[in-house]
Scaffold this motif. Structure first.
Motif, PDB file in Angstrom:
ATOM      1  N   CYS A 153       0.842  -1.191   0.000  1.00 51.45           N
ATOM      2  CA  CYS A 153       0.000   0.000   0.000  1.00 51.45           C
ATOM      3  C   CYS A 153       0.882   1.247   0.000  1.00 51.45           C
ATOM      4  N   MET A 154       0.682   2.097  -1.003  1.00 52.07           N
ATOM      5  CA  MET A 154       1.405   3.362  -1.101  1.00 52.07           C
ATOM      6  C   MET A 154       0.363   4.449  -1.350  1.00 52.07           C
ATOM      7  N   SER A 155      -0.092   5.066  -0.275  1.00 50.67           N
ATOM      8  CA  SER A 155      -1.201   6.007  -0.398  1.00 50.67           C
ATOM      9  C   SER A 155      -1.043   7.184   0.545  1.00 50.67           C
ATOM     10  N   ALA A 156      -1.539   8.325   0.095  1.00 52.68           N
ATOM     11  CA  ALA A 156      -1.697   9.457   0.998  1.00 52.68           C
ATOM     12  C   ALA A 156      -2.777   9.105   2.021  1.00 52.68           C
ATOM     13  N   ASN A 157      -2.804   9.815   3.122  1.00 54.50           N
ATOM     14  CA  ASN A 157      -3.798   9.563   4.156  1.00 54.50           C
ATOM     15  C   ASN A 157      -5.210   9.755   3.608  1.00 54.50           C
ATOM     16  N   GLN A 158      -6.092   8.811   3.929  1.00 50.69           N
ATOM     17  CA  GLN A 158      -7.491   8.933   3.541  1.00 50.69           C
ATOM     18  C   GLN A 158      -8.365   8.052   4.436  1.00 50.69           C
ATOM     19  N   VAL A 159      -9.666   8.331   4.409  1.00 49.89           N
ATOM     20  CA  VAL A 159     -10.600   7.780   5.393  1.00 49.89           C
ATOM     21  C   VAL A 159     -10.678   6.259   5.347  1.00 49.89           C
ATOM     22  N   LEU A 160     -10.664   5.660   4.169  1.00 49.51           N
ATOM     23  CA  LEU A 160     -10.836   4.207   4.069  1.00 49.51           C
ATOM     24  C   LEU A 160      -9.515   3.431   4.080  1.00 49.51           C
ATOM     25  N   LEU A 161      -8.412   4.119   4.243  1.00 43.62           N
ATOM     26  CA  LEU A 161      -7.127   3.429   4.278  1.00 43.62           C
ATOM     27  C   LEU A 161      -7.062   2.374   5.391  1.00 43.62           C
ATOM     28  N   PRO A 162      -7.593   2.642   6.596  1.00 40.08           N
ATOM     29  CA  PRO A 162      -7.568   1.608   7.640  1.00 40.08           C
ATOM     30  C   PRO A 162      -8.355   0.349   7.261  1.00 40.08           C
ATOM     31  N   THR A 163      -9.455   0.498   6.508  1.00 41.26           N
ATOM     32  CA  THR A 163     -10.222  -0.692   6.121  1.00 41.26           C
ATOM     33  C   THR A 163      -9.430  -1.549   5.148  1.00 41.26           C
ATOM     34  N   VAL A 164      -8.606  -0.933   4.307  1.00 37.46           N
ATOM     35  CA  VAL A 164      -7.744  -1.690   3.406  1.00 37.46           C
ATOM     36  C   VAL A 164      -6.700  -2.462   4.215  1.00 37.46           C
ATOM     37  N   PHE A 165      -6.126  -1.805   5.212  1.00 36.02           N
ATOM     38  CA  PHE A 165      -5.152  -2.454   6.099  1.00 36.02           C
ATOM     39  C   PHE A 165      -5.755  -3.709   6.732  1.00 36.02           C
ATOM     40  N   PHE A 166      -6.926  -3.569   7.366  1.00 39.58           N
ATOM     41  CA  PHE A 166      -7.550  -4.712   8.028  1.00 39.58           C
ATOM     42  C   PHE A 166      -8.033  -5.751   7.024  1.00 39.58           C
ATOM     43  N   ALA A 167      -8.471  -5.312   5.841  1.00 37.61           N
ATOM     44  CA  ALA A 167      -8.966  -6.254   4.842  1.00 37.61           C
ATOM     45  C   ALA A 167      -7.852  -7.152   4.317  1.00 37.61           C
ATOM     46  N   ILE A 168      -6.676  -6.578   4.087  1.00 41.87           N
ATOM     47  CA  ILE A 168      -5.539  -7.380   3.628  1.00 41.87           C
ATOM     48  C   ILE A 168      -5.222  -8.477   4.630  1.00 41.87           C
ATOM     49  N   ILE A 169      -5.177  -8.088   5.903  1.00 36.23           N
ATOM     50  CA  ILE A 169      -4.865  -9.063   6.959  1.00 36.23           C
ATOM     51  C   ILE A 169      -6.015 -10.042   7.136  1.00 36.23           C
ATOM     52  N   GLY A 170      -7.258  -9.535   7.048  1.00 32.50           N
ATOM     53  CA  GLY A 170      -8.424 -10.405   7.178  1.00 32.50           C
ATOM     54  C   GLY A 170      -8.503 -11.449   6.081  1.00 32.50           C
ATOM     55  N   ALA A 171      -8.020 -11.106   4.899  1.00 33.89           N
ATOM     56  CA  ALA A 171      -8.012 -12.066   3.792  1.00 33.89           C
ATOM     57  C   ALA A 171      -6.930 -13.124   3.955  1.00 33.89           C
ATOM     58  N   GLY A 172      -6.042 -12.907   4.932  1.00 29.98           N
ATOM     59  CA  GLY A 172      -4.921 -13.821   5.141  1.00 29.98           C
ATOM     60  C   GLY A 172      -3.636 -13.326   4.527  1.00 29.98           C
ATOM     61  N   GLY A 173      -3.634 -12.060   4.094  1.00 30.76           N
ATOM     62  CA  GLY A 173      -2.455 -11.501   3.463  1.00 30.76           C
ATOM     63  C   GLY A 173      -1.551 -10.757   4.415  1.00 30.76           C
ATOM     64  N   VAL A 174      -0.535 -10.135   3.848  1.00 35.54           N
ATOM     65  CA  VAL A 174       0.432  -9.335   4.593  1.00 35.54           C
ATOM     66  C   VAL A 174       0.362  -7.904   4.067  1.00 35.54           C
ATOM     67  N   PHE A 175       0.084  -6.956   4.958  1.00 30.51           N
ATOM     68  CA  PHE A 175       0.079  -5.545   4.596  1.00 30.51           C
ATOM     69  C   PHE A 175       1.507  -5.034   4.598  1.00 30.51           C
TER      70      PHE A 175
END
Length: 551
Positions: free
Chosen positions: A74-96
């Protein structure tokens, strides 16, 4: 000798999704600072996270072969849904994995290859850079996703078919709950890049236990009621102004709010005047940032009642002088705590307990569950009151560097103590940093590896040898500016400006040679060829002192 905190806490055996004890379903966790009506509460965050996790699993195969194997960068400027992407990657079994938006294409390519990234998530401003790096690494454009969530946008699209919005999908992925302690400690869920004590950036491996313990323990320190002492019982709110590619932003804005129970107001870009106005507008109660921000607050004539709601101010990433702390406290209206830690410790391993103050320049006592040693060059404990390198152990300490056993072996003792590279002394229960063994340069709280800059400068046709050090920034006490000492190749002509432009065109902004370029005949080295940076640092200090005396 092993130094222990006043007490320890029993940590729950829970994964990253579970320790949400101070929130309700309607608690707002993330909002846009420029427009707070653009926000999500806990229930909405959970739904969005599960939907994105389903997309990662079904569309891109993240986690299909088990957890901790598939990396999404993930390479992004700060934004509201960025935390959901963080948790979604880990929730899917991936590595953020996080990459700084300041990286050049060349630097980004290195990180993609080092981390074995399979999917990239970025923002509109960095789409072109991400696509160029992906192409060089053989990642198809269909696996480069663009997230937009400021200004009430709700878009997650790949760069080939932008009409397809993954956030409109309604299927959800139910993530596995983990309660086994060994699994919590050993499953890789996050990769943040750090130069450690020296060398080029390395992937710091973080687990469920690392992130959960770093979120829970500081809150227990602040909020646990003690006999005869007041405990902290106020709503949590903060400003998301630090980059999330670094541990302070990643831990502080993704994980801590859900535990502490209040919102992060996100700034897409940092502007100090806007930052101060937002602190006033949203009645911010918690503030954790780097010394340059506190210096700006201390120096600003604009500050009046901007921080009347603030009850906890913490400083980290670099030393904060007692003088700046004193002036900042007057503007903030509350006492400050210096916290100390590294990416390898998932952030802070020290803090001042609630109700205590310190204006002596210490980095506070260690957190509960943390163990500290001070050792000499032979990694033998020094006598109490003597200076030594700080070694730490604790549930938030990373198990090591991703696919880099050599670097891991060099940074940890055989029995698991992490060598921080900072030299300190313990006085009256408080820790003071007096020197550092590590060679890192700290520019505005960001790490600059001299080895990385040196290696790049050596690719210039006019450079025969080079050493890079940090020199004191006269405009900001505690800040360092990278300076290169260069030996020219025989028969070649090269100027300071030419080398500065060479670095500017290829390396991130914080790695620029703001301290200048000095041409010398020979780089000082020891018998084994190691650069003697201390000689150059002493020389730079002497030159600075001479200039000051002439003024």
């Amino acid at each position: 000798m092993e130094y222990c905190p006043e007490k320890d806490h029993d940590l729950p055996d829970v994964d990253l999704y579970s320790p949400l004890s101070l929130t309700t379903e309607t608690t707002v966790l993330h909002a846009e600072a420029a427009d707070p009506t653009n926000s999500i509460n806990k229930a909405q965050a959970r739904t969005i996270t599960k939907r994105i996790a389903h997309v990662f699993r079904t569309e891109f195969g993240i986690g299909r072969n088990g957890p901790g194997k598939d990396v999404v960068l993930c390479m992004s400027a700060n934004q509201v849904l960025l935390p959901t992407v963080f948790f979604a990657i880990i929730g899917a079994g991936g590595v953020f994995a996080a990459a700084s938006t300041a990286l050049t294409v060349m630097e980004l390519v290195k990180q993609i290859r080092q981390s074995h990234t399979q999917v990239i998530v970025t923002c509109p401003e960095n789409k072109d850079k991400a696509l160029k790096a992906a192409q060089q690494c053989g990642i198809p454009a269909t696996k480069v996703l663009v997230l937009e969530s400021m200004g009430h946008k709700r878009l997650l699209r790949n760069t080939v078919n932008p009409a397809q919005n993954y956030l409109q999908r309604e299927s959800e992925l139910q993530w596995d709950r983990i309660t086994d302690r060994a699994t919590l400690e050993n499953t890789l869920i996050c990769l943040l890049y750090s130069s450690g004590t020296t060398g080029p950036p390395k992937g710091v491996m973080l687990s469920h236990m690392n992130l959960v313990s770093e979120a829970v323990i500081p809150q227990l320190v602040l909020r646990e009621s003690r006999v005869g002492k007041p405990h902290l019982d106020v709503p949590y709110s903060t400003i998301g102004h630090l980059p999330t590619a670094h541990i302070a932003g990643c831990q502080g804005y993704f994980v801590t709010p859900a535990v502490a129970g209040g919102p992060v107001y996100w700034m897409s870009r940092f502007n100090v005047d806007q930052f101060m106005d937002y602190c006033k507008k949203y009645q911010i109660t918690f503030l954790s940032t780097a010394p340059p921000v506190y210096q700006a607050i201390a120096d600003s004539p604009r500050v009046t009642d901007h921080f009347t709601s603030l009850i906890r101010a913490e400083s980290g990433a670099a030393p904060l002088s007692p003088e700046i702390q004193e002036r900042a406290e007057k503007k903030l209206g509350c006492a400050m705590s210096q916290r100390w830690g590294l990416t390898e410790t998932t952030g802070s391993v020290t803090t001042l307990p609630w109700g205590q103050t310190d204006n002596t320049g210490s980095i506070s006592p260690v957190l509960p569950n943390v163990r500290l040693r001070m050792v000499d060059e032979d990694v033998k404990d020094v006598a109490q009151g003597m200076e030594g390198e700080l070694l730490v152990k604790g549930p938030m300490v990373s198990p090591g560097y991703f696919e880099n056993p050599e670097a891991t072996a060099g940074a940890y003792t055989p029995d698991g103590w992490f060598k921080t590279g900072d030299v300190g002394v313990l006085k009256d229960g408080l820790i003071y940093i007096v020197d550092r063994k590590k060679e890192l340069i700290k520019y505005k709280g960001l790490q600059v590896s001299p080895v990385e800059v040196e290696a790049f400068l050596l690719t210039h046709d006019g450079v025969s040898d080079v050493a890079v050090i940090g020199v004191a920034d006269p405009a900001a006490p505690g800040n360092e500016l990278p300076r290169a000492y260069v030996v020219k190749k025989q028969g070649k002509s090269v100027s300071e400006e030419e080398l500065k432009e060479y670095v500017k065109a290829n390396l991130a902004r914080h790695k620029q040679l703001r301290g200048g370029v000095v041409f010398i005949q020979e780089i000082p080295k020891n018998g084994s060829g190691k650069i003697l940076r201390r000689i150059l640092r002493d020389q730079a200090k002497a030159e600075s002192a001479t200039r000051q005396a002439k003024l």
